[in-house]
Enzyme design. Structure first.
Site: not given
Ligand code: GCW
Length: 716
Positions: A308, A353, A382, A410, A538
């Site tokens: 990211e 992904r 995620d 989250e 997602h």
């Molecule tokens: O899920 C994503 C989050 C980001 C986070 C990233 C990660 C810290 O939306 O905010 O960044 O994962 O885990 O690195």
């Protein structure tokens, strides 16, 4: 040393002052007087005094905790005694007291390790005493918390015979806290760390934070966000970090930091951060030496690299192993570790992904230094409400894999939704990877047993903040609690952990306990149903991740859109990850791969994760896929209504402040569950072109209404 003790007394006074009220500040360490007279009488008979030996800050903390706990629970001062008599609690390390040394049983101490302890009822000099003993001071503190928990949950303490030691070595919170005190994905106020006033001002809640962690066995904390600011390892901040480490140390909580891979360039003035460059390596060695001058028991680094947008070794044509090993080499002389995250997926990589981390990391198995752990999120995307376990578990036998769970919600309604994560954590830990045949559970991979690793670890992304109740939602505390308890012993049962927490936090009345437990145990499945049933994932709001937005498309990264994941069209819905699609199933061992790939065998909870299916596909219920999808969404909302009704039935019985707080939160949760349901059902209906089953209430708003909602300041 004397200075330390002075600081210590100030802190302890601080925390005593804060122990008032029912606003959630006291967490599960409330120690209110036992309200059942019979139980109180029994406990008072069995506990008459205590005798501590040892004089470290940890022992001082243990004594203070025991005293405070007993004073509250038994509503009388229990004092230290020097002579044994009936009802004395004898505490210390085995070698700190001749009576304990005599009692020491070879078979106890051998397997209890550095952090273990025993709690036993024994006869000593013909006196009935309770022994809390351990190899090291920290074990004594853990033993005290355990003992108090027995009273807090009203257990029988007549014939105690407890021996405990953690199954996993590193049990960490990961704070995604920034130096400006915002918290990435934090929904409970600002960061606990008041960087500006540190190191001189020590907020009393730092110590309560450490107490809370020690009470559940958490032994480390990564203070800052994985999207790391390199300044955190400059002297200005290291001094502050050291101050926090000093406060946490007596509670067995070590400090770790997230580091930015490009730090040598950004704060070191070097031309690059190439891990094979001699100058860069020397810079890290010097930096690590400097850190250990501030924090002699510093735990190590957590690293998010080439993920990211974060810099990493690949930027210099090197591998994750090159990067991790460079840091590992610098940390090794001090016993520090590197926790290298496997959360990687590339914007330019067109591969599914969910497959990318496995593809990048499995070739590196065996290439990491001995003090490197690879930290893997529980699922391959995620932290979604539900994901199958990450295929890396069981696929890197030569590398200690660390679990990363997310305690902060989250993707599970932030801090406004009541979602008990104990069931989610257990679902993942119990999943069988079949890496070495049946019984190769994820838990066994991460505790090191499966592949005989010396190092083992588990991390939870923290949900704490400056909100008075720490976690925003009272029930967010339960997720912090259950994470710690499972990190200590992954075999504990989610139901039992819920019950423990309820008894310590809300009520010991069996009927109330069972009502609240029912709410907690249903909560995660309800949330999956109103957000992402049947393996959907997602489909949340863009960027802030608040609320539903399955319509997100045409962004600069496909893998950040919703349509990439649900793939709904006129013909059907779901991501084909079988051999006819991305073949992500092939990353699992047989028979898991075959189960996920087979329509007959794939659990319906993962159906649309692995399969793209016709809207008329026949589900096991006999309904069509479309109807089933609708039913699940509606079932989720009904589930919240039931949670609400259950909670409302507690009115007048439990504490008013707790009752009102959760009642209001549940109102928001219901509103948002309906929002999720309506938005998703209406949106998917545009593809399915079928009616919502007649028996279900119709959404009262249009799809356009939901699509036009904007949340410019939603927390993120
Ligand atoms: O899920 C994503 C989050 C980001 C986070 C990233 C990660 C810290 O939306 O905010 O960044 O994962 O885990 O690195």
């Amino acid at each position: 040393m004397r200075k330390l003790f002075r600081l210590w007394s100030i802190l302890l006074i601080g925390f005593n002052c804060l122990l008032i009220g029912n606003d959630g500040y006291r967490l599960w360490l409330k120690y209110d007087q036992i309200d059942d007279p019979a139980v109180l009488k029994t406990y008072r008979k069995l506990i008459k005094g205590y005798s501590f030996s040892g004089n470290s800050a940890t022992i001082a903390a243990a004594e203070q905790e025991l005293r405070t706990g007993l004073k509250g629970l038994l509503s009388r001062e229990i004092s230290p005694v020097s002579k044994l008599r009936n009802g004395v609690i004898l505490l210390g390390t085995w070698d700190s007291d001749s009576r304990l040394a005599e009692l020491r049983l070879a078979e106890d101490s051998a397997w209890l390790g550095d952090e273990g302890y025993i709690i036993r009822s024994v006869m000593l000099d013909r006196k009935r005493v309770i022994v809390i003993a351990a190899e090291h001071d920290i074990g004594v503190l853990y033993g005290v918390f355990h003992f108090l928990r027995l009273l807090q949950t009203r257990q029988n303490i007549d014939q105690l015979d407890i021996a405990e030691s953690p199954k996993i070595q590193l049990r960490l919170l990961n704070h995604w806290d920034n130096l400006d005190r915002t918290v990435e994905r934090g929904y409970a106020g600002f960061s606990l760390w008041d960087w500006h006033k540190l190191p001189d001002y020590i907020h009393p809640y730092y110590i309560d934070y450490a107490r809370a962690n020690a009470s559940i066995g958490i032994n480390g904390t990564v203070l800052n966000n994985v999207n790391a600011d390199p300044l955190v390892i400059t002297p200005l901040y290291l001094e502050k970090v050291a101050a926090l480490a000093d406060v946490f140390r007596p509670y067995g909580v070590r400090v770790y930091l997230s580091v930015k891979f490009s730090a040598p360039e950004e704060i070191g003035g070097l031309p690059n951060a190439d891990p094979l460059d001699k100058q860069v390596r020397r810079w890290w060695r010097d930096k690590v030496a400097e850190i250990y001058r501030y924090v002699p028991d510093f735990g190590g680094f957590l690293v998010k690299a080439n993920s990211e947008g974060q810099p990493g070794p690949q930027g210099y044509g090197r591998s994750h192993a090159d990067g991790a090993n460079m840091l590992a080499e610098a940390l090794a002389p001090y016993g520090g570790v590197v926790m290298w995250r496997a959360f990687v997926y590339d914007a330019d990589n067109k591969e599914d992904r969910s497959k990318q981390a496995y593809n990048e990391f499995t070739p590196l198995d065996g290439k990491f230094h001995a003090n490197v752990l690879v930290q893997v999120k529980n699922g391959p995307i995620d932290f979604q409400p539900r994901e199958p376990f990450h295929p890396l578990f069981g696929a890197m036998p030569e590398t200690p894999l660390m679990m990363e769970f997310q305690i902060t919600q989250e993707y599970l309604g932030f801090s406004t939704h009541l979602v008990y994560l104990g069931t989610l954590f257990k679902e993942v830990l119990n999943a069988d990877t079949y890496a070495k045949g049946e019984g190769s559970t994820v838990a066994k991979v991460i505790d090191g047993l499966l592949d005989q690793h010396r190092l083992s670890g588990i991390a939870g992304v923290a949900n704490t903040g400056t909100d008075r109740n720490w976690t925003g939602h009272l029930f967010g505390q339960a997720n912090w609690y259950v994470f710690g308890r499972l990190a200590w012993n992954h075999q504990l049962i989610a139901e039992v952990m819920a019950e423990e927490w309820i008894r310590m936090t809300i009520s010991n009345n069996p009927e109330e306990v069972s009502i609240i437990e029912e709410i907690m145990l249903a909560s995660r499945e309800n949330t999956v149903n109103y957000m992402t049933p049947l393996g959907l994932h997602h489909i949340m709001g863009w960027d802030h991740h608040y609320g539903p937005a399955p319509w997100i498309k045409d962004k600069h990264r496909d893998d950040w859109t919703s349509v990439y994941y649900h793939r709904a069209d006129r013909d059907g819905i779901g991501f084909d990850r079988t051999a006819t699609g991305s073949n992500a199933v092939s990353q699992y061992h047989p028979p898991v791969a075959e189960i996920f790939a087979s329509l007959e065998k794939c659990p319906e909870k993962y159906l649309l994760w692995f399969h793209h299916l016709d809207w008329d596909y026949q589900m096991r219920s006999g309904r069509t896929l479309w109807d089933e999808l609708c039913f699940r969404y509606y079932q989720g909302v009904e589930g919240v209504r039931e949670m609400q009704a259950n909670w409302n039935s507690l009115e007048g019985q439990i504490d008013e402040e707790q009752f009102r707080h959760v009642q209001s939160m549940l109102r928001i949760q219901l509103k948002e569950a309906i929002w999720w349901r309506n938005a998703c059902v209406l949106y998917f209906q545009t593809f399915a072109q079928r009616p919502i089953p007649a028996e279900l209430e119709k959404p009262d708003r249009s799809l356009e209404y939901y699509q036009n909602l904007k949340f410019p300041y939603a927390p993120k």
